[in-house]
Scaffold this active site. Structure first.
Site, short mmCIF file in Angstrom:
data_model
loop_
_atom_site.label_atom_id
_atom_site.label_comp_id
_atom_site.label_asym_id
_atom_site.label_seq_id
_atom_site.Cartn_x
_atom_site.Cartn_y
_atom_site.Cartn_z
N CYS A 106 95.70 -0.39 -69.30
CA CYS A 106 96.10 -0.16 -70.69
C CYS A 106 96.33 -1.49 -71.42
O CYS A 106 95.43 -2.30 -71.52
CB CYS A 106 97.32 0.75 -70.74
SG CYS A 106 97.55 1.61 -72.30
N HIS A 107 97.55 -1.73 -71.92
CA HIS A 107 97.87 -2.96 -72.65
C HIS A 107 98.11 -4.15 -71.72
O HIS A 107 98.32 -5.27 -72.19
CB HIS A 107 99.11 -2.75 -73.53
CG HIS A 107 98.85 -1.93 -74.75
ND1 HIS A 107 98.86 -0.55 -74.72
CD2 HIS A 107 98.57 -2.29 -76.02
CE1 HIS A 107 98.61 -0.09 -75.93
NE2 HIS A 107 98.43 -1.14 -76.74
#
Length: 173
Positions: A106-107
């Site tokens: 993800c991030h």
């Protein structure tokens, strides 16, 4: 128990994505790995985006890449905090230099961007940071999981069932 004897770092900071930390930590432990939760402060409680707590084992400055077999960087909003610590970036760079598995989801790609290790690397992430990844020189793919050598990346929580077998496979080597 395919990872018996392996030691893994899982980076922690406030606002981690609960599933992106806990699902991998539990799966790696099920496979026999020792997973140490490493944060700015040792023995401190940190909370995920949805309030799930975790207590860190060690602080960033007390661990060394050469003592571990891999590192896990969960997503959420914590990567934006993690990438501000030189000790975190140096740790990620050391894993990269040693070609030890780096798992990011993800991030979490933000940490690898800030560490400067993505030039020419095939990766994925949440689409929201695709531009950050490509501006750092990465070759971005919209796939559930992408493995490029020792870097294993994934997009978001629904991809965890595909991400963990790839991460476990890289750690088995």
């Amino acid at each position: 128990m395919t990872l018996k004897g392996k030691k893994i770092i899982a980076l922690v900071s406030e606002d981690f994505e609960d599933l992106e930390l806990w699902y991998p930590v539990l799966r790696l432990r099920e496979e026999g790995a020792s997973v140490h939760l490493v944060a700015e402060e040792a023995k401190k409680v940190y909370h995920g985006k949805y309030g799930v707590p975790v207590t860190s084992d060690y602080d960033f400055d007390s661990v060394r890449a050469e003592d571990y077999d891999g590192i896990l960087v969960p997503g959420g909003w914590s990567p934006d905090k993690l990438r501000r610590f030189d000790s975190v970036l140096n740790l990620v760079r050391a894993f990269d230099k040693a070609k030890k598995p780096i798992g990011q989801i993800c991030h979490a790609g933000w940490v690898l961007v800030s560490a400067g290790i993505l030039e020419g690397v095939n990766v994925t992430s949440t689409p929201g940071i695709k531009d950050d990844m490509t501006n750092a020189g990465a070759i971005w793919h919209n796939e559930p999981v992408v493995t490029d050598g020792h870097i294993i990346s994934s997009r978001r929580p629904p991809d965890l069932p595909e991400y963990l077998p790839a991460l476990i496979s890289a750690l088995e080597k």
